[in-house]
Structure formats: structure tokens, C-alpha cells
Design an enzyme around this catalytic site. Structure first.
Site, PDB file in Angstrom:
ATOM      1  N   LYS A  22       0.753  -1.281   0.049  1.00  0.00           N
ATOM      2  CA  LYS A  22      -0.052   0.000   0.159  1.00  0.00           C
ATOM      3  C   LYS A  22       0.906   1.329  -0.001  1.00  0.00           C
ATOM      4  CE  LYS A  22      -4.235  -1.916   1.997  1.00  0.00           C
ATOM      5  NZ  LYS A  22      -5.350  -1.552   3.009  1.00  0.00           N
ATOM      6  N   SER A  29       0.342   0.367  12.666  1.00  0.00           N
ATOM      7  CA  SER A  29       0.549   1.609  11.907  1.00  0.00           C
ATOM      8  C   SER A  29       0.935   1.682  10.679  1.00  0.00           C
ATOM      9  CB  SER A  29       1.725   2.274  12.883  1.00  0.00           C
ATOM     10  OG  SER A  29       3.061   1.456  12.964  1.00  0.00           O
ATOM     11  N   GLY A  30       0.600   0.349  10.046  1.00  0.00           N
ATOM     12  CA  GLY A  30       0.925   0.348   8.583  1.00  0.00           C
ATOM     13  C   GLY A  30      -0.027   1.102   7.722  1.00  0.00           C
ATOM     14  N   GLY A  31      -0.123   0.676   6.480  1.00  0.00           N
ATOM     15  CA  GLY A  31      -1.130   1.587   5.662  1.00  0.00           C
ATOM     16  C   GLY A  31      -2.419   1.455   6.174  1.00  0.00           C
ATOM     17  N   MET A  32      -2.971   0.474   6.015  1.00  0.00           N
ATOM     18  CA  MET A  32      -4.149   0.331   6.708  1.00  0.00           C
ATOM     19  C   MET A  32      -4.577   1.341   7.971  1.00  0.00           C
ATOM     20  SD  MET A  32      -7.102  -0.695   5.959  1.00  0.00           S
ATOM     21  CE  MET A  32      -8.919  -1.103   6.293  1.00  0.00           C
TER      22      MET A  32
END
Length: 280
Positions: free
Chosen positions: A76, A136-139
């Protein structure tokens, strides 16, 4: 004759291809999109792909005229330098889950945000409710923005990755910490990590412990497969209201469908397609 066989019999050189790129492809999106194409008489086909060469895959989307591409973990953020334009949702979040190809120009969107915002509203989650967001990733970026824009807070972001955790927390005015809090009474608990995801090493892990769940106002697991994750099962056992990742997956897919085809299916069609996808 099955719906899948009917769909294959109608393919021609003019059929438009849509696809997904994911580290762990599933059949859900493939079945949902193809069911809607057939139900609405649209000359499209959808196929899920995995890749270890993202630049080559995105180059193929451009060169082969693939109309639309859904983007899932872990691509992402990594796909952004390979695209031509970010719409405001993708620009703000620096996270892409949808690419639309118009004559070789690749434009990025984030329909995850739209889906999460809609679900918070439809479920009646009260503004002003505190939340704990794990991941805390793209999602995570999309979910954090939707939570804050819905008026929830104060918010705590839990992420072991210091750099991404602090970055997302600072962007949305959240408190960052590396470990779960000891207590969070009356909070919305949100999981955007792979914990509980089918096929992941942590597929049996429960993203929040029972003690936090029992005191929560809501439990929201963005993991879509399986629909009944360990966290969702625990929340139901402890009689806490739940928002599931399957709900997110369906709503964001409908937004993608509309972007790819220019057609927005009605609620009955969507429910029918979601049931078909779930049965596969």
C-alpha cells in the site's frame, strides 16, 4: 452451470481486466467483483495476484491496460512512487489501496478510509469515545484518519515500530506507545495488524486481551479473513458490539467497483454478491 463458468464463456478480446495485488491473495474480492460483473451485464473480469516484483507488476498494469488494481498488504505504501497521481485521500494518508488506469495514467485512491468512516456512522459509534488503535501500517493510517474525522478520541496508537508508530500518531494527534495499555475503559479497540489473519503466522493470536475487551465500548477488527477472527470471537463471547473486517472489505470493494466501471450497484446486489463471495 456455475456463475464462474458462465463468466468465462463470455470473455473476449474486449473484456476489461481488473485485478488485485496482495501478499496473501484471497478469493473474496475475486468472487464479489465477478459476481457483480455478471449480475450487471458488464464485460469485465477480475483476478487476484501475488508478486515479489512490485515495479514489474505495476508496469504490467500500465502496459497491458489493466483497468483497475486493488492493493493490499504489503504494497500500500511501496507502490506510491510507481504511480502518476494521488487523489486527496491517498495523498493525505500516503497509503494506496486502489489504482485506476485511464489510457496508461495510473491514479491512486484510498477506499479503505471511505469504508471505515461509513461503518463508524452506520453502527452508531458515538463521537467523543476514546480509542486504542493497534497497528501503524498503510491500513492503520486510513483507520486512524477515519476515527479522528468521526470525532473519536482521545486516541492511543500502539505500535512496536517506533518510526511508523510515531509518524502516524503525530499526523493524527494521537498518543503513541509500544505496548498495549493496562486498561482502557469505554474505548473502541481497533486491530489493524495481521494478528488473527488466516494464513499469517499469528493466525490464532487475539489482538487484545479479554480484560480490555470486557471493558470496551466497541471492538473493531479490520482483519477480513476469517470474518470471525479470534478477536471477534472473544468480543462476541464477552457481549461487546463488533465491527468486522469483512464489512470493511465489502464496502471498500464496492467503492473500487464504482471507480473501475462507473456503475454503483444497489444494496441488494451488494448483499447478494457478498453472500456469494463468503460462500467460496
Amino acid at each position: 452451470m456455475s456463475a464462474a463458468k458462465d463468466m468465462r464463456l463470455t470473455l473476449s478480446r474486449d473484456t476489461r481486466l481488473c485485478m488485485s495485488l496482495s501478499g496473501r491473495p484471497s478469493n473474496f474480492g475475486t468472487r464479489l467483483h465477478n459476481h457483480l460483473y455478471q449480475a450487471l451485464g458488464l464485460d469485465y473480469v477480475y483476478k487476484a495476484f501475488a508478486t515479489t516484483d512490485l515495479p514489474a507488476a505495476i508496469g504490467g498494469v500500465r502496459a497491458l491496460g489493466v483497468r483497475g488494481c486493488a492493493v493490499s498488504m504489503p504494497f500500500k505504501e511501496a507502490c506510491i512512487p510507481l504511480l502518476d497521481e494521488l487523489t486527496p485521500s491517498a495523498e493525505r494518508l500516503q497509503s494506496v489501496n486502489t489504482i485506476v488506469n485511464t489510457d496508461g495514467r495510473l491514479v491512486a485512491y484510498n477506499t479503505d478510509y471511505i469504508a471505515v468512516a461509513a461503518l463508524l456512522k452506520s453502527h452508531g459509534v458515538s463521537p467523543g469515545t476514546p480509542f486504542v488503535l493497534r497497528g501503524s501500517g498503510g491500513m492503520g493510517r486510513a483507520v486512524a484518519a477515519a476515527l479522528v474525522d468521526h470525532g473519536l478520541g482521545p486516541g492511543t496508537l500502539v505500535a512496536r515500530n517506533t518510526d511508523s508508530g510515531r509518524a502516524v500518531a503525530d499526523l493524527h494527534g494521537l498518543k503513541w506507545q509500544p505496548e498495549l495499555p493496562a486498561e482502557a475503559p469505554g474505548a473502541v479497540l481497533v486491530n489493524v495488524t495481521p494478528l488473527g489473519m488466516a494464513g499469517a503466522p499469528e493466525s490464532e493470536a487475539q489482538a487484545f486481551p479479554d480484560a480490555l475487551i470486557a471493558a470496551a465500548a466497541w471492538v473493531f477488527d479490520v482483519v477480513a479473513l476469517p470474518s470471525e477472527t479470534p478477536l471477534v470471537r472473544a468480543a462476541r463471547r464477552l457481549d461487546r458490539p463488533v465491527i468486522t473486517g469483512e464489512e470493511v472489505m465489502v464496502l471498500q470493494a464496492v467503492e473500487q467497483f464504482a471507480l473501475y466501471t462507473g456503475v454503483r450497484p444497489d444494496a441488494a446486489r451488494v448483499a447478494e454478491a457478498a453472500a456469494f463471495a463468503r460462500a467460496g
